[in-house]
Design a protein around this motif. Sequence first.
Motif, PDB file in Angstrom:
ATOM      1  N   LEU A  93      57.187  15.741  42.328  1.00  0.00           N
ATOM      2  CA  LEU A  93      57.358  15.582  40.882  1.00  0.00           C
ATOM      3  C   LEU A  93      57.870  16.870  40.236  1.00  0.00           C
ATOM      4  CD1 LEU A  93      56.850  13.650  38.462  1.00  0.00           C
ATOM      5  CD2 LEU A  93      54.586  14.676  38.275  1.00  0.00           C
ATOM      6  N   LEU A  94      57.377  18.019  40.731  1.00  0.00           N
ATOM      7  CA  LEU A  94      57.763  19.310  40.158  1.00  0.00           C
ATOM      8  C   LEU A  94      59.000  19.902  40.833  1.00  0.00           C
ATOM      9  CD1 LEU A  94      54.199  20.891  39.814  1.00  0.00           C
ATOM     10  CD2 LEU A  94      55.585  19.848  38.017  1.00  0.00           C
ATOM     11  N   GLY A  95      59.502  19.245  41.857  1.00  0.00           N
ATOM     12  CA  GLY A  95      60.706  19.714  42.529  1.00  0.00           C
ATOM     13  C   GLY A  95      60.497  20.983  43.327  1.00  0.00           C
ATOM     14  N   VAL A  96      59.316  21.130  43.969  1.00  0.00           N
ATOM     15  CA  VAL A  96      59.021  22.332  44.749  1.00  0.00           C
ATOM     16  C   VAL A  96      58.612  21.936  46.164  1.00  0.00           C
ATOM     17  CG1 VAL A  96      58.371  23.670  42.730  1.00  0.00           C
ATOM     18  CG2 VAL A  96      56.605  22.395  43.976  1.00  0.00           C
ATOM     19  N   ASP A  97      58.525  22.943  47.044  1.00  0.00           N
ATOM     20  CA  ASP A  97      58.206  22.685  48.448  1.00  0.00           C
ATOM     21  C   ASP A  97      56.778  23.060  48.815  1.00  0.00           C
ATOM     22  OD1 ASP A  97      60.920  21.868  49.296  1.00  0.00           O
ATOM     23  OD2 ASP A  97      61.423  23.922  48.742  1.00  0.00           O
ATOM     24  N   GLY A  98      56.085  23.761  47.929  1.00  0.00           N
ATOM     25  CA  GLY A  98      54.716  24.151  48.232  1.00  0.00           C
ATOM     26  C   GLY A  98      53.944  24.474  46.974  1.00  0.00           C
ATOM     27  N   ILE A  99      52.639  24.202  47.025  1.00  0.00           N
ATOM     28  CA  ILE A  99      51.756  24.460  45.890  1.00  0.00           C
ATOM     29  C   ILE A  99      50.484  25.122  46.400  1.00  0.00           C
ATOM     30  CG2 ILE A  99      50.412  23.423  44.014  1.00  0.00           C
ATOM     31  CD1 ILE A  99      52.337  21.110  43.994  1.00  0.00           C
ATOM     32  N   SER A 100      49.979  26.102  45.669  1.00  0.00           N
ATOM     33  CA  SER A 100      48.704  26.721  46.028  1.00  0.00           C
ATOM     34  C   SER A 100      47.913  27.002  44.758  1.00  0.00           C
ATOM     35  CB  SER A 100      48.909  28.006  46.834  1.00  0.00           C
ATOM     36  OG  SER A 100      49.672  28.940  46.111  1.00  0.00           O
ATOM     37  N   VAL A 101      46.599  27.050  44.928  1.00  0.00           N
ATOM     38  CA  VAL A 101      45.687  27.359  43.833  1.00  0.00           C
ATOM     39  C   VAL A 101      44.840  28.545  44.281  1.00  0.00           C
ATOM     40  CG1 VAL A 101      43.867  26.509  42.322  1.00  0.00           C
ATOM     41  CG2 VAL A 101      45.601  24.926  43.193  1.00  0.00           C
ATOM     42  N   SER A 102      44.850  29.610  43.505  1.00  0.00           N
ATOM     43  CA  SER A 102      44.098  30.808  43.873  1.00  0.00           C
ATOM     44  C   SER A 102      43.251  31.270  42.706  1.00  0.00           C
ATOM     45  CB  SER A 102      45.053  31.930  44.316  1.00  0.00           C
ATOM     46  OG  SER A 102      45.942  32.268  43.266  1.00  0.00           O
ATOM     47  N   ALA A 103      42.270  32.101  43.013  1.00  0.00           N
ATOM     48  CA  ALA A 103      41.379  32.641  41.993  1.00  0.00           C
ATOM     49  C   ALA A 103      41.237  34.138  42.188  1.00  0.00           C
ATOM     50  CB  ALA A 103      40.008  31.964  42.061  1.00  0.00           C
ATOM     51  N   GLY A 104      41.005  34.847  41.080  1.00  0.00           N
ATOM     52  CA  GLY A 104      40.746  36.282  41.163  1.00  0.00           C
ATOM     53  C   GLY A 104      39.296  36.501  41.539  1.00  0.00           C
ATOM     54  N   SER A 105      39.060  37.258  42.609  1.00  0.00           N
ATOM     55  CA  SER A 105      37.690  37.506  43.044  1.00  0.00           C
ATOM     56  C   SER A 105      37.368  38.984  43.056  1.00  0.00           C
ATOM     57  CB  SER A 105      37.460  36.917  44.438  1.00  0.00           C
ATOM     58  OG  SER A 105      38.375  37.459  45.365  1.00  0.00           O
ATOM     59  N   GLY A 106      38.104  39.771  42.270  1.00  0.00           N
ATOM     60  CA  GLY A 106      37.865  41.204  42.207  1.00  0.00           C
ATOM     61  C   GLY A 106      39.176  41.948  42.137  1.00  0.00           C
ATOM     62  N   PRO A 107      39.160  43.224  41.752  1.00  0.00           N
ATOM     63  CA  PRO A 107      40.378  44.012  41.639  1.00  0.00           C
ATOM     64  C   PRO A 107      41.127  44.073  42.971  1.00  0.00           C
ATOM     65  CG  PRO A 107      38.522  45.143  40.626  1.00  0.00           C
ATOM     66  CD  PRO A 107      37.954  43.973  41.366  1.00  0.00           C
ATOM     67  N   GLY A 108      42.377  43.655  42.926  1.00  0.00           N
ATOM     68  CA  GLY A 108      43.209  43.749  44.110  1.00  0.00           C
ATOM     69  C   GLY A 108      42.989  42.653  45.129  1.00  0.00           C
ATOM     70  N   VAL A 109      42.066  41.718  44.878  1.00  0.00           N
ATOM     71  CA  VAL A 109      41.783  40.658  45.848  1.00  0.00           C
ATOM     72  C   VAL A 109      41.951  39.302  45.188  1.00  0.00           C
ATOM     73  CG1 VAL A 109      40.081  39.638  47.394  1.00  0.00           C
ATOM     74  CG2 VAL A 109      40.164  42.123  47.098  1.00  0.00           C
ATOM     75  N   VAL A 110      42.755  38.449  45.809  1.00  0.00           N
ATOM     76  CA  VAL A 110      42.968  37.097  45.314  1.00  0.00           C
ATOM     77  C   VAL A 110      42.480  36.122  46.367  1.00  0.00           C
ATOM     78  CG1 VAL A 110      44.690  35.391  44.637  1.00  0.00           C
ATOM     79  CG2 VAL A 110      44.936  37.759  43.889  1.00  0.00           C
ATOM     80  N   GLU A 111      41.667  35.170  45.952  1.00  0.00           N
ATOM     81  CA  GLU A 111      41.134  34.159  46.865  1.00  0.00           C
ATOM     82  C   GLU A 111      41.975  32.891  46.787  1.00  0.00           C
ATOM     83  OE1 GLU A 111      39.430  31.929  49.458  1.00  0.00           O
ATOM     84  OE2 GLU A 111      38.894  34.027  49.191  1.00  0.00           O
ATOM     85  N   VAL A 112      42.535  32.473  47.926  1.00  0.00           N
ATOM     86  CA  VAL A 112      43.291  31.226  47.975  1.00  0.00           C
ATOM     87  C   VAL A 112      42.297  30.084  48.133  1.00  0.00           C
ATOM     88  CG1 VAL A 112      45.081  29.911  49.156  1.00  0.00           C
ATOM     89  CG2 VAL A 112      45.261  32.403  49.020  1.00  0.00           C
ATOM     90  N   LEU A 113      42.195  29.243  47.122  1.00  0.00           N
ATOM     91  CA  LEU A 113      41.237  28.145  47.134  1.00  0.00           C
ATOM     92  C   LEU A 113      41.787  26.902  47.816  1.00  0.00           C
ATOM     93  CD1 LEU A 113      39.925  28.462  43.468  1.00  0.00           C
ATOM     94  CD2 LEU A 113      38.968  29.482  45.539  1.00  0.00           C
ATOM     95  N   TRP A 114      43.079  26.680  47.686  1.00  0.00           N
ATOM     96  CA  TRP A 114      43.700  25.503  48.293  1.00  0.00           C
ATOM     97  C   TRP A 114      45.202  25.737  48.394  1.00  0.00           C
ATOM     98  CZ3 TRP A 114      47.498  22.175  46.553  1.00  0.00           C
ATOM     99  CH2 TRP A 114      47.704  21.022  47.337  1.00  0.00           C
ATOM    100  N   SER A 115      45.790  25.212  49.465  1.00  0.00           N
ATOM    101  CA  SER A 115      47.230  25.334  49.652  1.00  0.00           C
ATOM    102  C   SER A 115      47.754  24.051  50.282  1.00  0.00           C
ATOM    103  CB  SER A 115      47.547  26.530  50.562  1.00  0.00           C
ATOM    104  OG  SER A 115      48.934  26.618  50.809  1.00  0.00           O
ATOM    105  N   SER A 116      48.999  23.686  49.924  1.00  0.00           N
ATOM    106  CA  SER A 116      49.555  22.414  50.381  1.00  0.00           C
ATOM    107  C   SER A 116      50.131  22.469  51.787  1.00  0.00           C
ATOM    108  CB  SER A 116      50.648  21.946  49.417  1.00  0.00           C
ATOM    109  OG  SER A 116      51.732  22.865  49.423  1.00  0.00           O
ATOM    110  N   GLY A 117      50.351  23.658  52.339  1.00  0.00           N
ATOM    111  CA  GLY A 117      50.933  23.725  53.673  1.00  0.00           C
ATOM    112  C   GLY A 117      51.391  25.115  54.058  1.00  0.00           C
ATOM    113  N   ASP A 118      52.155  25.174  55.147  1.00  0.00           N
ATOM    114  CA  ASP A 118      52.526  26.447  55.753  1.00  0.00           C
ATOM    115  C   ASP A 118      53.313  27.361  54.817  1.00  0.00           C
ATOM    116  OD1 ASP A 118      51.275  25.650  58.048  1.00  0.00           O
ATOM    117  OD2 ASP A 118      53.117  25.035  59.089  1.00  0.00           O
ATOM    118  N   LEU A 119      54.255  26.801  54.055  1.00  0.00           N
ATOM    119  CA  LEU A 119      55.096  27.636  53.203  1.00  0.00           C
ATOM    120  C   LEU A 119      54.254  28.352  52.149  1.00  0.00           C
ATOM    121  CD1 LEU A 119      58.077  28.424  52.821  1.00  0.00           C
ATOM    122  CD2 LEU A 119      58.227  26.655  51.066  1.00  0.00           C
TER     123      LEU A 119
END
Length: 233
Positions: free
Chosen positions: A23-49
């Motif tokens: 629907l958005l015309g993209v090849d990959g989607i991810s959802v991440s959260a900030g868990s501290g300075p300099g660190v990002v937590e990937v909560l969910w990802s659609s695939g390898d890309l």
Amino acid sequence: MAKILRLLQTDAWPDAVADTAELLGVDGISVSAGSGPGVVEVLWSSGDLSDSFEDLQITLGHGPGPDSLAAGAAVRVHDLAFVREDRWPGLVVEASALAVEAVFCFPLRIGAITLGVLTLVRSVPGPLTAAQGDDANALAVALTKRVLDLGFPPLSPPDDEDQVFHHAVLHQATGMVSVQLSVPLAEALLRLRAHAYSNNLNLTETARDIVARRLRLAPELPPMNVIDDADED
């Protein structure tokens, strides 16, 4: 999109987010959260890309995702080939090797607080259409509520040790390196990133090797004393 937003309120939310890629015309989607300075937590990802691009940003410590998280604003990069090298050093070249040519990041915000980022990646350059941009914003709003409803930061517990959250293994590895090398935590994280990047690894792999004691970073050697001929005179 209305159907997808309704599904976000159910346990089928991962499939709902994945369905938005076309629907958005993209090849990959991810959802991440900030868990501290300099660190990002990937909560969910659609695939390898998306996995590879998120790992790249985590390893380098910068990119459109961290910028969106820090500023609480959307970061849209229609063509990575035209991004200045000094904006995100190393990212443009590495992203091209991953076949990521365009990136669109939308903050997950509630009031003045930014909880995370919705990241869309595409293998061809070009902007989102106006409708796609509106849909991405709507998705980001819905995901913000979903993250809060499920208990920020984790959306779900890991199923096994191989799926341990990035931030947990990174924090543990950073602490181990800090103690082993007698350096502050911030420097220990920089050393981890430098080792990962110089050895063409992602940061998570490096952290897991350190926690499993398969890897131990060597301390930096002190600079050698060099005697200039002029000093002897």
